[in-house]
Design an enzyme around this catalytic site. Structure first.
Site, PDB file in Angstrom:
ATOM      1  N   GLY A 139     -37.641 -78.683 -29.954  1.00 27.36           N
ATOM      2  CA  GLY A 139     -37.506 -80.131 -29.723  1.00 27.36           C
ATOM      3  C   GLY A 139     -36.303 -80.461 -28.856  1.00 27.36           C
TER       4      GLY A 139
ATOM      5  CD  GLU B  63     -47.892 -86.703  11.416  1.00 22.91           C
ATOM      6  OE1 GLU B  63     -49.022 -87.234  11.403  1.00 22.91           O
ATOM      7  OE2 GLU B  63     -47.289 -86.383  12.464  1.00 22.91           O
ATOM      8  N   PRO B  64     -47.996 -88.663   6.286  1.00 19.88           N
ATOM      9  CG  PRO B  64     -47.665 -90.982   6.314  1.00 19.88           C
ATOM     10  CD  PRO B  64     -47.469 -89.744   7.140  1.00 19.88           C
TER      11      PRO B  64
ATOM     12  NE  ARG C 185     -47.017 -63.189  11.761  1.00 15.63           N
ATOM     13  CZ  ARG C 185     -48.077 -63.767  12.259  1.00 15.63           C
ATOM     14  NH1 ARG C 185     -48.497 -63.445  13.468  1.00 15.63           N
ATOM     15  NH2 ARG C 185     -48.736 -64.682  11.586  1.00 15.63           N
TER      16      ARG C 185
ATOM     17  CD  GLU D  26     -39.571 -74.237   3.526  1.00 14.09           C
ATOM     18  OE1 GLU D  26     -38.843 -74.905   4.280  1.00 14.09           O
ATOM     19  OE2 GLU D  26     -40.002 -73.128   3.850  1.00 14.09           O
TER      20      GLU D  26
ATOM     21  CB  THR E 264     -35.578 -82.471   2.634  1.00 18.31           C
ATOM     22  OG1 THR E 264     -36.714 -82.295   1.793  1.00 18.31           O
ATOM     23  CG2 THR E 264     -34.304 -82.142   1.859  1.00 18.31           C
TER      24      THR E 264
ATOM     25  CB  VAL F 138     -43.570 -80.443  10.016  1.00 17.69           C
ATOM     26  CG1 VAL F 138     -45.026 -80.000  10.032  1.00 17.69           C
ATOM     27  CG2 VAL F 138     -42.788 -79.689  11.087  1.00 17.69           C
TER      28      VAL F 138
HETATM   29  N1  CO8 Z   1     -46.080 -66.879  13.028  1.00 17.83           N
HETATM   30  C1  CO8 Z   1     -46.743 -66.761  14.207  1.00 17.83           C
HETATM   31  N2  CO8 Z   1     -48.029 -67.161  14.373  1.00 17.83           N
HETATM   32  C2  CO8 Z   1     -48.667 -67.698  13.331  1.00 17.83           C
HETATM   33  C3  CO8 Z   1     -48.039 -67.867  12.074  1.00 17.83           C
HETATM   34  C4  CO8 Z   1     -46.694 -67.410  11.938  1.00 17.83           C
HETATM   35  N3  CO8 Z   1     -46.049 -67.508  10.782  1.00 17.83           N
HETATM   36  N4  CO8 Z   1     -48.921 -68.419  11.215  1.00 17.83           N
HETATM   37  C5  CO8 Z   1     -50.068 -68.609  11.891  1.00 17.83           C
HETATM   38  N5  CO8 Z   1     -49.921 -68.159  13.171  1.00 17.83           N
HETATM   39  C6  CO8 Z   1     -50.932 -68.139  14.225  1.00 17.83           C
HETATM   40  C7  CO8 Z   1     -52.208 -67.469  13.719  1.00 17.83           C
HETATM   41  O1  CO8 Z   1     -52.141 -66.065  13.857  1.00 17.83           O
HETATM   42  C8  CO8 Z   1     -53.233 -68.093  14.624  1.00 17.83           C
HETATM   43  O2  CO8 Z   1     -53.207 -67.432  15.875  1.00 17.83           O
HETATM   44  P1  CO8 Z   1     -54.588 -67.143  16.730  1.00 17.83           P
HETATM   45  O3  CO8 Z   1     -55.132 -68.485  17.120  1.00 17.83           O
HETATM   46  O4  CO8 Z   1     -54.101 -66.334  17.867  1.00 17.83           O
HETATM   47  O5  CO8 Z   1     -55.495 -66.422  15.777  1.00 17.83           O
HETATM   48  C9  CO8 Z   1     -52.715 -69.506  14.847  1.00 17.83           C
HETATM   49  O6  CO8 Z   1     -51.319 -69.470  14.543  1.00 17.83           O
HETATM   50  C10 CO8 Z   1     -53.391 -70.530  13.971  1.00 17.83           C
HETATM   51  O7  CO8 Z   1     -53.215 -70.110  12.615  1.00 17.83           O
HETATM   52  P2  CO8 Z   1     -54.244 -70.471  11.472  1.00 17.83           P
HETATM   53  O8  CO8 Z   1     -55.639 -70.273  11.979  1.00 17.83           O
HETATM   54  O9  CO8 Z   1     -53.832 -69.723  10.252  1.00 17.83           O
HETATM   55  O10 CO8 Z   1     -53.955 -72.058  11.316  1.00 17.83           O
HETATM   56  P3  CO8 Z   1     -54.456 -73.059  10.200  1.00 17.83           P
HETATM   57  O11 CO8 Z   1     -54.315 -74.413  10.778  1.00 17.83           O
HETATM   58  O12 CO8 Z   1     -55.785 -72.683   9.661  1.00 17.83           O
HETATM   59  O13 CO8 Z   1     -53.445 -72.860   8.962  1.00 17.83           O
HETATM   60  C11 CO8 Z   1     -51.263 -72.745   7.833  1.00 17.83           C
HETATM   61  C12 CO8 Z   1     -52.091 -72.650   9.110  1.00 17.83           C
HETATM   62  C13 CO8 Z   1     -50.576 -71.388   7.690  1.00 17.83           C
HETATM   63  C14 CO8 Z   1     -52.030 -73.035   6.569  1.00 17.83           C
HETATM   64  C15 CO8 Z   1     -50.236 -73.850   8.150  1.00 17.83           C
HETATM   65  O14 CO8 Z   1     -50.875 -75.095   8.370  1.00 17.83           O
HETATM   66  C16 CO8 Z   1     -49.167 -74.002   7.058  1.00 17.83           C
HETATM   67  O15 CO8 Z   1     -48.190 -73.239   7.023  1.00 17.83           O
HETATM   68  N6  CO8 Z   1     -49.331 -75.002   6.168  1.00 17.83           N
HETATM   69  C17 CO8 Z   1     -48.307 -75.288   5.159  1.00 17.83           C
HETATM   70  C18 CO8 Z   1     -47.353 -76.340   5.675  1.00 17.83           C
HETATM   71  C19 CO8 Z   1     -45.992 -76.228   5.083  1.00 17.83           C
HETATM   72  O16 CO8 Z   1     -45.555 -75.184   4.624  1.00 17.83           O
HETATM   73  N7  CO8 Z   1     -45.265 -77.320   5.125  1.00 17.83           N
HETATM   74  C20 CO8 Z   1     -43.881 -77.338   4.684  1.00 17.83           C
HETATM   75  C21 CO8 Z   1     -43.164 -78.484   5.335  1.00 17.83           C
HETATM   76  S1  CO8 Z   1     -41.392 -78.320   5.274  1.00 17.83           S
HETATM   77  C22 CO8 Z   1     -40.946 -78.550   3.667  1.00 17.83           C
HETATM   78  O17 CO8 Z   1     -41.732 -78.682   2.788  1.00 17.83           O
HETATM   79  C23 CO8 Z   1     -39.444 -78.562   3.449  1.00 17.83           C
HETATM   80  C24 CO8 Z   1     -39.027 -78.647   1.996  1.00 17.83           C
HETATM   81  C25 CO8 Z   1     -37.536 -78.790   1.848  1.00 17.83           C
HETATM   82  C26 CO8 Z   1     -36.872 -77.453   2.032  1.00 17.83           C
HETATM   83  C27 CO8 Z   1     -35.470 -77.474   1.810  1.00 17.83           C
HETATM   84  C28 CO8 Z   1     -34.880 -76.109   1.558  1.00 17.83           C
HETATM   85  C29 CO8 Z   1     -34.962 -75.156   2.740  1.00 17.83           C
HETATM   86  P1  FAD Z   2     -52.021 -81.738   0.529  1.00 18.81           P
HETATM   87  O1  FAD Z   2     -51.972 -80.914   1.753  1.00 18.81           O
HETATM   88  O2  FAD Z   2     -52.812 -83.002   0.582  1.00 18.81           O
HETATM   89  O3  FAD Z   2     -52.534 -80.857  -0.700  1.00 18.81           O
HETATM   90  C1  FAD Z   2     -52.982 -81.435  -1.924  1.00 18.81           C
HETATM   91  C2  FAD Z   2     -53.452 -80.294  -2.836  1.00 18.81           C
HETATM   92  O4  FAD Z   2     -54.560 -79.601  -2.228  1.00 18.81           O
HETATM   93  C3  FAD Z   2     -52.370 -79.226  -3.094  1.00 18.81           C
HETATM   94  O5  FAD Z   2     -52.488 -78.741  -4.404  1.00 18.81           O
HETATM   95  C4  FAD Z   2     -52.738 -78.137  -2.119  1.00 18.81           C
HETATM   96  O6  FAD Z   2     -52.275 -76.861  -2.519  1.00 18.81           O
HETATM   97  C5  FAD Z   2     -54.265 -78.206  -2.126  1.00 18.81           C
HETATM   98  N1  FAD Z   2     -54.825 -77.688  -0.873  1.00 18.81           N
HETATM   99  C6  FAD Z   2     -54.775 -78.244   0.358  1.00 18.81           C
HETATM  100  N2  FAD Z   2     -55.399 -77.485   1.259  1.00 18.81           N
HETATM  101  C7  FAD Z   2     -55.862 -76.394   0.581  1.00 18.81           C
HETATM  102  C8  FAD Z   2     -56.580 -75.212   0.948  1.00 18.81           C
HETATM  103  N3  FAD Z   2     -56.931 -74.966   2.225  1.00 18.81           N
HETATM  104  N4  FAD Z   2     -56.889 -74.323  -0.010  1.00 18.81           N
HETATM  105  C9  FAD Z   2     -56.501 -74.532  -1.306  1.00 18.81           C
HETATM  106  N5  FAD Z   2     -55.817 -75.621  -1.714  1.00 18.81           N
HETATM  107  C10 FAD Z   2     -55.498 -76.529  -0.783  1.00 18.81           C
HETATM  108  N6  FAD Z   2     -42.143 -81.727   4.730  1.00 18.81           N
HETATM  109  C11 FAD Z   2     -41.429 -81.635   5.887  1.00 18.81           C
HETATM  110  O7  FAD Z   2     -41.994 -81.538   6.979  1.00 18.81           O
HETATM  111  N7  FAD Z   2     -40.075 -81.637   5.851  1.00 18.81           N
HETATM  112  C12 FAD Z   2     -39.368 -81.729   4.696  1.00 18.81           C
HETATM  113  O8  FAD Z   2     -38.130 -81.718   4.729  1.00 18.81           O
HETATM  114  C13 FAD Z   2     -40.094 -81.850   3.464  1.00 18.81           C
HETATM  115  N8  FAD Z   2     -39.440 -81.995   2.273  1.00 18.81           N
HETATM  116  C14 FAD Z   2     -40.157 -82.285   1.148  1.00 18.81           C
HETATM  117  C15 FAD Z   2     -39.489 -82.639  -0.037  1.00 18.81           C
HETATM  118  C16 FAD Z   2     -40.209 -83.049  -1.151  1.00 18.81           C
HETATM  119  C17 FAD Z   2     -39.467 -83.455  -2.383  1.00 18.81           C
HETATM  120  C18 FAD Z   2     -41.630 -83.080  -1.107  1.00 18.81           C
HETATM  121  C19 FAD Z   2     -42.437 -83.551  -2.290  1.00 18.81           C
HETATM  122  C20 FAD Z   2     -42.286 -82.681   0.031  1.00 18.81           C
HETATM  123  C21 FAD Z   2     -41.572 -82.292   1.174  1.00 18.81           C
HETATM  124  N9  FAD Z   2     -42.228 -81.980   2.365  1.00 18.81           N
HETATM  125  C22 FAD Z   2     -41.516 -81.851   3.536  1.00 18.81           C
HETATM  126  C23 FAD Z   2     -43.683 -81.995   2.426  1.00 18.81           C
HETATM  127  C24 FAD Z   2     -44.343 -80.788   1.735  1.00 18.81           C
HETATM  128  O9  FAD Z   2     -44.194 -79.648   2.511  1.00 18.81           O
HETATM  129  C25 FAD Z   2     -45.809 -81.155   1.502  1.00 18.81           C
HETATM  130  O10 FAD Z   2     -45.843 -82.114   0.457  1.00 18.81           O
HETATM  131  C26 FAD Z   2     -46.643 -79.941   1.146  1.00 18.81           C
HETATM  132  O11 FAD Z   2     -46.735 -79.055   2.240  1.00 18.81           O
HETATM  133  C27 FAD Z   2     -48.059 -80.334   0.675  1.00 18.81           C
HETATM  134  O12 FAD Z   2     -48.657 -81.260   1.528  1.00 18.81           O
HETATM  135  P2  FAD Z   2     -49.329 -82.602   0.929  1.00 18.81           P
HETATM  136  O13 FAD Z   2     -48.324 -83.225   0.045  1.00 18.81           O
HETATM  137  O14 FAD Z   2     -49.860 -83.386   2.051  1.00 18.81           O
HETATM  138  O15 FAD Z   2     -50.508 -82.077   0.014  1.00 18.81           O
END
Ligand code: CO8
Ligand code: FAD
Length: 388
Positions: free
Chosen positions: A347, A133-134, A318, A370, A164, A131
């Site tokens: 230390g 991106e840079p 939910r 996450e 990952t 999911v």
């Molecule tokens: N379920 C169903 N609907 C949802 C959910 C949900 N969980 N969340 C939001 N929605 C709905 C909202 O209700 C809204 O609906 P409506 O338009 O009807 O009101 C609509 O979606 C849009 O929601 P928002 O207005 O809240 O959308 P935003 O764009 O403002 O913000 C978030 C959404 C929640 C901030 C979202 O962008 C987010 O989750 N950001 C974080 C991204 C993230 O977690 N990335 C992780 C990538 S994966 C990763 O890091 C893997 C690590 C390795 C793991 C290995 C071990 C497992």
């Molecule tokens: P940004 O979104 O640029 O955020 C930078 C800073 O600004 C953070 O401190 C953040 O909390 C803060 N910030 C941003 N927006 C807000 C806001 N609205 N309010 C307050 N603070 C805000 N992604 C995948 O899809 N799949 C994977 O398997 C995966 N594995 C990963 C493994 C590792 C080791 C790492 C480092 C990352 C991985 N990710 C993966 C990506 C990870 O989920 C993102 O790095 C993370 O969600 C943060 O996005 P970003 O790095 O672009 O930081």
């Protein structure tokens, strides 16, 4: 509310995982931390014991465990090593959208691939969730990857980052815009075979901690994907799939943070009883024993948030708010506990000769991946204000 105490089955899974973490993961964790080598041997043993892909439903050949059981297992693996644990648990994240939203054929093919057998080289199939991106991490709607339909196929172009298992996966869940003008309703989820022409995987990222885990960029250049690989057969369904997956996987990641903190606490407690200053073990100085008290209390609090959020998910309710509670609290707690464990060691805690230095480095990522700790609070604030 969640009932207290684990069932006999849950205790059995916990014991299997605890033994595996003690006998297989922990002894190898230093080696993988130092070399960054991907833990294929451990993943293969875990696969053989049924400890990988545990949520794949029984009808597709898996154990069909719930999120709560997955959390119980994840805590144990992470106690062993979170680098190895992350490599294992990334499959739970990648399979989550497929389990929740896939068509019968998609589940049979891609979940079946993970559980039916090993690859020709004797290692298990892995999967990855693509999911981020840079230019778009926290703001998922800002992704730029595009999928354009041409007859019976889609052509995907774009760049994913921080993936990952990026170089180890046999297939990817990929989020891309099929209609960039439709906001999040224009996002579509795809299952993409990792060996499809046009996919290029970047170098392994050199990260602060969790060195065993494989993190890569992946570029997609006009990658042809059959229309049957649109997840759930639903163009525009990608947002619900990506967000729904987080509700299942954030408790599992939070549980891994609990496992890391438990390991750090146990090391700190043991050391505090051995190390003497001013004529007594440092555990008998109140400033140190209170650090240990806070560790124990906050680990238990985090575990309860984790189990409640997973249990709610398993009830079909939910759990977005509770998953964010668990993820934010457990991640922040793990970083604090690991930092305090270094403090208890003085230390020696700062040295690579002792185990808490690695735990401190490994802990930081829990506040980032996450969904960052800030983003969990964004989610919580939206949920509580909506409730009002
Ligand atoms: N379920 C169903 N609907 C949802 C959910 C949900 N969980 N969340 C939001 N929605 C709905 C909202 O209700 C809204 O609906 P409506 O338009 O009807 O009101 C609509 O979606 C849009 O929601 P928002 O207005 O809240 O959308 P935003 O764009 O403002 O913000 C978030 C959404 C929640 C901030 C979202 O962008 C987010 O989750 N950001 C974080 C991204 C993230 O977690 N990335 C992780 C990538 S994966 C990763 O890091 C893997 C690590 C390795 C793991 C290995 C071990 C497992
Ligand atoms: P940004 O979104 O640029 O955020 C930078 C800073 O600004 C953070 O401190 C953040 O909390 C803060 N910030 C941003 N927006 C807000 C806001 N609205 N309010 C307050 N603070 C805000 N992604 C995948 O899809 N799949 C994977 O398997 C995966 N594995 C990963 C493994 C590792 C080791 C790492 C480092 C990352 C991985 N990710 C993966 C990506 C990870 O989920 C993102 O790095 C993370 O969600 C943060 O996005 P970003 O790095 O672009 O930081």
């Amino acid at each position: 509310m969640i009932g207290y105490g684990l069932s006999d089955d849950q205790k059995m899974y916990q014991k299997t995982a605890r033994d595996f973490a003690r006998d297989v993961i922990r002894p190898a964790s230093e080696h993988h931390d130092q070399t960054g080598e991907y833990p294929w041997e451990i993943l293969t043993k875990a696969w053989e014991l049924g400890l990988l892909n545990t949520m794949v439903p029984a009808e597709y050949g898996g154990l069909g465990l719930g999120a709560l059981e997955a959390c119980i297992l994840s805590e144990e693996m992470a106690w062993g090593c979170t680098g190895i644990g992350t490599a294992m648990e990334a499959n739970q994240l990648a399979t989550a959208p497929l389990i929740m939203f896939g068509t019968e054929e998609q589940k049979k093919k891609y979940l079946g691939m993970l559980v039916d057998g090993l690859k020709d080289d004797g290692t298990p199939h892995m999967a990855a969730y693509c999911v981020t991106e840079p230019g778009a991490g926290s703001d998922v709607q800002a992704v730029k990857t595009r999928a354009v339909k041409e007859g019976d196929v889609y052509r995907i172009s774009g760049q994913k980052m921080w993936i990952t298992n990026g170089a180890k996966a046999s297939w990817y869940f990929v989020l891309a815009y099929t209609d960039p003008d439709a906001g999040y309703r224009g996002l579509t989820g795809f299952i993409v075979d990792a060996d499809t022409p046009g996919i290029e995987v970047g170098r392994k990222e050199i990260n602060l901690g969790q060195k065993a885990s494989d993190t890569r960029s992946i570029s997609f250049d006009n990658v042809e994907v059959p229309a049957e690989n649109v997840l759930g057969g639903k163009e525009g369904g990608g947002w619900a799939q990506a967000m729904g997956a987080f509700d299942k996987s954030r408790p599992i990641v939070a549980s891994a943070a609990v496992g890391l903190a438990r390991a750090a606490f146990e090391h700190a407690r043991a050391y505090s009883l051995e190390r003497t200053t001013f004529g007594k073990p440092i555990a008998r100085h109140q400033a140190v024993s209170f650090m240990l008290s806070d560790m124990a209390m906050n680990i238990q609090a985090a575990r309860h948030l984790v189990w409640e959020s997973a249990w709610l998910h398993d009830q079909g309710e939910r759990n977005t708010k509770q998953a964010a509670f668990a993820k934010a609290f457990a991640a922040d707690m793990a970083v604090k506990v690991a930092s305090d464990a270094v403090q208890v060691y003085g230390g020696y805690g700062y040295s690579t000769e002792y185990p808490v230095e690695k735990l401190y480095r490994d802990s930081k990522i829990f506040q980032i991946y996450e969904g960052t700790s800030q983003i969990q609070r964004v989610i919580i604030s939206r949920e509580i204000l909506r409730e009002a």
